[in-house]
Design a protein around this motif. Structure first.
Motif, PDB file in Angstrom:
ATOM      1  N   CYS A 296     -35.442 -14.869  -8.759  1.00  0.00           N
ATOM      2  CA  CYS A 296     -34.481 -14.525  -9.810  1.00  0.00           C
ATOM      3  C   CYS A 296     -34.809 -13.171 -10.424  1.00  0.00           C
ATOM      4  O   CYS A 296     -35.904 -12.633 -10.240  1.00  0.00           O
ATOM      5  N   ALA A 297     -33.858 -12.647 -11.180  1.00  0.00           N
ATOM      6  CA  ALA A 297     -34.109 -11.434 -11.942  1.00  0.00           C
ATOM      7  C   ALA A 297     -35.236 -11.687 -12.941  1.00  0.00           C
ATOM      8  O   ALA A 297     -35.395 -12.815 -13.429  1.00  0.00           O
ATOM      9  N   PRO A 298     -36.029 -10.680 -13.282  1.00  0.00           N
ATOM     10  CA  PRO A 298     -37.145 -10.870 -14.215  1.00  0.00           C
ATOM     11  C   PRO A 298     -36.667 -11.303 -15.595  1.00  0.00           C
ATOM     12  O   PRO A 298     -35.583 -10.919 -16.052  1.00  0.00           O
ATOM     13  N   LEU A 299     -37.482 -12.089 -16.254  1.00  0.00           N
ATOM     14  CA  LEU A 299     -37.175 -12.555 -17.605  1.00  0.00           C
ATOM     15  C   LEU A 299     -36.917 -11.383 -18.551  1.00  0.00           C
ATOM     16  O   LEU A 299     -35.980 -11.421 -19.365  1.00  0.00           O
ATOM     17  N   ALA A 300     -37.722 -10.336 -18.475  1.00  0.00           N
ATOM     18  CA  ALA A 300     -37.569  -9.194 -19.374  1.00  0.00           C
ATOM     19  C   ALA A 300     -36.185  -8.568 -19.260  1.00  0.00           C
ATOM     20  O   ALA A 300     -35.578  -8.165 -20.256  1.00  0.00           O
ATOM     21  N   GLN A 301     -35.674  -8.488 -18.028  1.00  0.00           N
ATOM     22  CA  GLN A 301     -34.344  -7.903 -17.817  1.00  0.00           C
ATOM     23  C   GLN A 301     -33.266  -8.761 -18.480  1.00  0.00           C
ATOM     24  O   GLN A 301     -32.354  -8.237 -19.136  1.00  0.00           O
ATOM     25  N   VAL A 302     -33.366 -10.077 -18.317  1.00  0.00           N
ATOM     26  CA  VAL A 302     -32.373 -10.977 -18.901  1.00  0.00           C
ATOM     27  C   VAL A 302     -32.466 -10.962 -20.419  1.00  0.00           C
ATOM     28  O   VAL A 302     -31.446 -10.920 -21.113  1.00  0.00           O
TER      29      VAL A 302
ATOM     30  N   ARG B 264     -25.357  -9.491 -31.862  1.00  0.00           N
ATOM     31  CA  ARG B 264     -25.005  -8.781 -33.084  1.00  0.00           C
ATOM     32  C   ARG B 264     -25.768  -9.354 -34.275  1.00  0.00           C
ATOM     33  O   ARG B 264     -25.913 -10.581 -34.392  1.00  0.00           O
ATOM     34  N   PRO B 265     -26.270  -8.479 -35.138  1.00  0.00           N
ATOM     35  CA  PRO B 265     -27.104  -8.957 -36.261  1.00  0.00           C
ATOM     36  C   PRO B 265     -26.378  -9.890 -37.215  1.00  0.00           C
ATOM     37  O   PRO B 265     -27.024 -10.698 -37.884  1.00  0.00           O
ATOM     38  N   GLU B 266     -25.055  -9.820 -37.279  1.00  0.00           N
ATOM     39  CA  GLU B 266     -24.335 -10.692 -38.207  1.00  0.00           C
ATOM     40  C   GLU B 266     -24.376 -12.158 -37.805  1.00  0.00           C
ATOM     41  O   GLU B 266     -24.153 -13.043 -38.639  1.00  0.00           O
ATOM     42  N   TRP B 267     -24.661 -12.454 -36.522  1.00  0.00           N
ATOM     43  CA  TRP B 267     -24.748 -13.860 -36.115  1.00  0.00           C
ATOM     44  C   TRP B 267     -26.056 -14.233 -35.430  1.00  0.00           C
ATOM     45  O   TRP B 267     -26.336 -15.414 -35.209  1.00  0.00           O
ATOM     46  N   LEU B 268     -26.887 -13.277 -35.110  1.00  0.00           N
ATOM     47  CA  LEU B 268     -28.178 -13.584 -34.492  1.00  0.00           C
ATOM     48  C   LEU B 268     -29.210 -13.876 -35.574  1.00  0.00           C
ATOM     49  O   LEU B 268     -29.515 -13.030 -36.418  1.00  0.00           O
ATOM     50  N   LEU B 269     -29.776 -15.079 -35.554  1.00  0.00           N
ATOM     51  CA  LEU B 269     -30.771 -15.479 -36.544  1.00  0.00           C
ATOM     52  C   LEU B 269     -32.190 -15.203 -36.053  1.00  0.00           C
ATOM     53  O   LEU B 269     -33.042 -14.751 -36.805  1.00  0.00           O
ATOM     54  N   LYS B 270     -32.470 -15.527 -34.788  1.00  0.00           N
ATOM     55  CA  LYS B 270     -33.778 -15.248 -34.204  1.00  0.00           C
ATOM     56  C   LYS B 270     -33.678 -15.328 -32.690  1.00  0.00           C
ATOM     57  O   LYS B 270     -32.707 -15.853 -32.147  1.00  0.00           O
ATOM     58  N   GLU B 271     -34.685 -14.783 -32.013  1.00  0.00           N
ATOM     59  CA  GLU B 271     -34.749 -14.879 -30.553  1.00  0.00           C
ATOM     60  C   GLU B 271     -36.156 -15.282 -30.165  1.00  0.00           C
ATOM     61  O   GLU B 271     -37.123 -14.945 -30.832  1.00  0.00           O
ATOM     62  N   ARG B 272     -36.243 -16.019 -29.058  1.00  0.00           N
ATOM     63  CA  ARG B 272     -37.533 -16.539 -28.626  1.00  0.00           C
ATOM     64  C   ARG B 272     -37.651 -16.499 -27.104  1.00  0.00           C
ATOM     65  O   ARG B 272     -36.658 -16.611 -26.386  1.00  0.00           O
ATOM     66  N   VAL B 273     -38.880 -16.359 -26.630  1.00  0.00           N
ATOM     67  CA  VAL B 273     -39.215 -16.529 -25.217  1.00  0.00           C
ATOM     68  C   VAL B 273     -40.128 -17.737 -25.125  1.00  0.00           C
ATOM     69  O   VAL B 273     -41.119 -17.832 -25.860  1.00  0.00           O
ATOM     70  N   ALA B 274     -39.810 -18.686 -24.269  1.00  0.00           N
ATOM     71  CA  ALA B 274     -40.555 -19.938 -24.146  1.00  0.00           C
ATOM     72  C   ALA B 274     -41.554 -19.849 -22.997  1.00  0.00           C
ATOM     73  O   ALA B 274     -41.168 -19.900 -21.823  1.00  0.00           O
ATOM     74  N   ASP B 275     -42.823 -19.685 -23.340  1.00  0.00           N
ATOM     75  CA  ASP B 275     -43.917 -19.711 -22.359  1.00  0.00           C
ATOM     76  C   ASP B 275     -43.710 -18.741 -21.200  1.00  0.00           C
ATOM     77  O   ASP B 275     -44.160 -19.005 -20.076  1.00  0.00           O
TER      78      ASP B 275
ATOM     79  N   LEU C 135     -41.106 -18.221 -19.558  1.00  0.00           N
ATOM     80  CA  LEU C 135     -40.283 -18.840 -18.531  1.00  0.00           C
ATOM     81  C   LEU C 135     -38.795 -18.607 -18.727  1.00  0.00           C
ATOM     82  O   LEU C 135     -38.069 -18.355 -17.776  1.00  0.00           O
ATOM     83  N   PHE C 136     -38.318 -18.737 -19.958  1.00  0.00           N
ATOM     84  CA  PHE C 136     -36.904 -18.539 -20.242  1.00  0.00           C
ATOM     85  C   PHE C 136     -36.756 -18.035 -21.667  1.00  0.00           C
ATOM     86  O   PHE C 136     -37.727 -17.992 -22.442  1.00  0.00           O
ATOM     87  N   ALA C 137     -35.532 -17.628 -22.008  1.00  0.00           N
ATOM     88  CA  ALA C 137     -35.267 -17.050 -23.328  1.00  0.00           C
ATOM     89  C   ALA C 137     -34.139 -17.800 -24.012  1.00  0.00           C
ATOM     90  O   ALA C 137     -33.287 -18.408 -23.353  1.00  0.00           O
ATOM     91  N   TYR C 138     -34.150 -17.766 -25.331  1.00  0.00           N
ATOM     92  CA  TYR C 138     -33.028 -18.341 -26.070  1.00  0.00           C
ATOM     93  C   TYR C 138     -32.837 -17.624 -27.398  1.00  0.00           C
ATOM     94  O   TYR C 138     -33.775 -17.028 -27.944  1.00  0.00           O
ATOM     95  N   LEU C 139     -31.607 -17.669 -27.859  1.00  0.00           N
ATOM     96  CA  LEU C 139     -31.235 -17.110 -29.152  1.00  0.00           C
ATOM     97  C   LEU C 139     -30.840 -18.242 -30.083  1.00  0.00           C
ATOM     98  O   LEU C 139     -30.230 -19.219 -29.660  1.00  0.00           O
ATOM     99  N   VAL C 140     -31.181 -18.090 -31.349  1.00  0.00           N
ATOM    100  CA  VAL C 140     -30.700 -19.000 -32.393  1.00  0.00           C
ATOM    101  C   VAL C 140     -29.634 -18.241 -33.167  1.00  0.00           C
ATOM    102  O   VAL C 140     -29.889 -17.131 -33.654  1.00  0.00           O
TER     103      VAL C 140
END
Length: 254
Positions: free
Chosen positions: A93-99, A108-119, A121-126
């Motif tokens: 797959c494409a590298p995690l950093a690229q994704v 957008r800052p008006e709706w992004l509360l936080k961002e995380r990388v899990a171990d 392996l993958f990424a998610y936004l709150v």
């Protein structure tokens, strides 16, 4: 339901000194009984650190699947052989950093509360769900698919997960090691779909992303209950299935 009909609840997770997750007392008894009759496997998108906050009833499970299949815990420790196999698969797959950079570059800052990388392996936004543009997730998914990644919106979290990172693959490894004949599974989120698809028999509740999308397969049974009572109903059905035909591994996502 009316307060007078609400079931007694057992807290099974504490976070930052506060109670966070619950199950009914009846569900706790059913789970403890099930764990004595089958290979019970918690299967979660949580990282191992997050999973260790959960204190389920019954004996500690021998196996647990964390980080959406990125970790296979054996007696509480991440199995190094499984981690190596996962790392090899992720090179497709494409590298995690690229994704991650792509996700953050379009957030957008008006709706992004936080961002995380899990171990790693993958990424998610709150996100603030009410302010998230309707097409944003679909556009991200359209870009991520050719990169070998899937995207799902679950509650306030937008997950980007590489295709080879699945709960079903890790549970299949548990079944191989345990020598079990059947797999019974339950789940309610889009990240549980591969696990339910691979199981011999599966259940989902009337709530969650799978219910909202109308996702269904012939061997996946839908219970009408919602919320905490759905967990109790599924455990009752799962235990009945194990008693009727023993020799099962039973993964249950949080």
């Amino acid at each position: 339901m009316p307060d007078t009909r609400a079931p007694r609840l057992l807290c099974v997770e504490t976070y930052d000194h506060r109670p966070l997750s619950y199950m009914t007392e009846e569900a706790a008894a059913l789970l403890a009984a099930l764990a004595g009759q089958a290979v019970f496997v918690p299967a979660t998108t949580r990282t191992p650190e997050q999973y260790r906050r959960v204190r389920l009833p019954g004996p500690p499970p021998r196996y647990a699947v964390c980080a959406n299949g990125g970790h296979l815990l054996v007696d509480g420790e991440s199995d190094p052989e499984w981690r190596q196999r996962v790392r090899e698969r992720l090179t497709e797959c494409a590298p995690l950093a690229q994704v991650r950079d792509h996700m953050l570059g379009r957030a957008r800052p008006e709706w992004l509360l936080k961002e995380r990388v899990a171990d790693g392996l993958f990424a998610y936004l709150v996100v603030e769900r009410a302010l998230l543009p309707d097409t944003w997730v679909k556009e991200l998914a359209a870009w991520a698919g050719p990169q070998g990644w899937s995207v799902s919106l679950q509650g306030r979290k937008i997950y980007a997960v590489p295709h080879p990172l699945t709960k079903s693959a890790a549970v299949a490894e548990v079944a191989r090691r345990a020598g079990t004949a059947r797999t019974l599974a339950a789940g309610d989120s889009l990240l549980d779909a591969d696990l339910l698809r691979a199981a011999d028999v599966a259940w989902r509740p009337a709530h969650g992303e799978l219910a909202d999308s109308g996702w269904q397969l012939s061997h996946v049974r839908v219970v009408p209950e919602r919320g905490v009572l759905a967990g109790e109903a599924i455990l009752r059905l799962m235990r009945s299935a194990v008693i009727t035909q023993p020799g099962a591994v039973a993964p249950v996502p949080d």
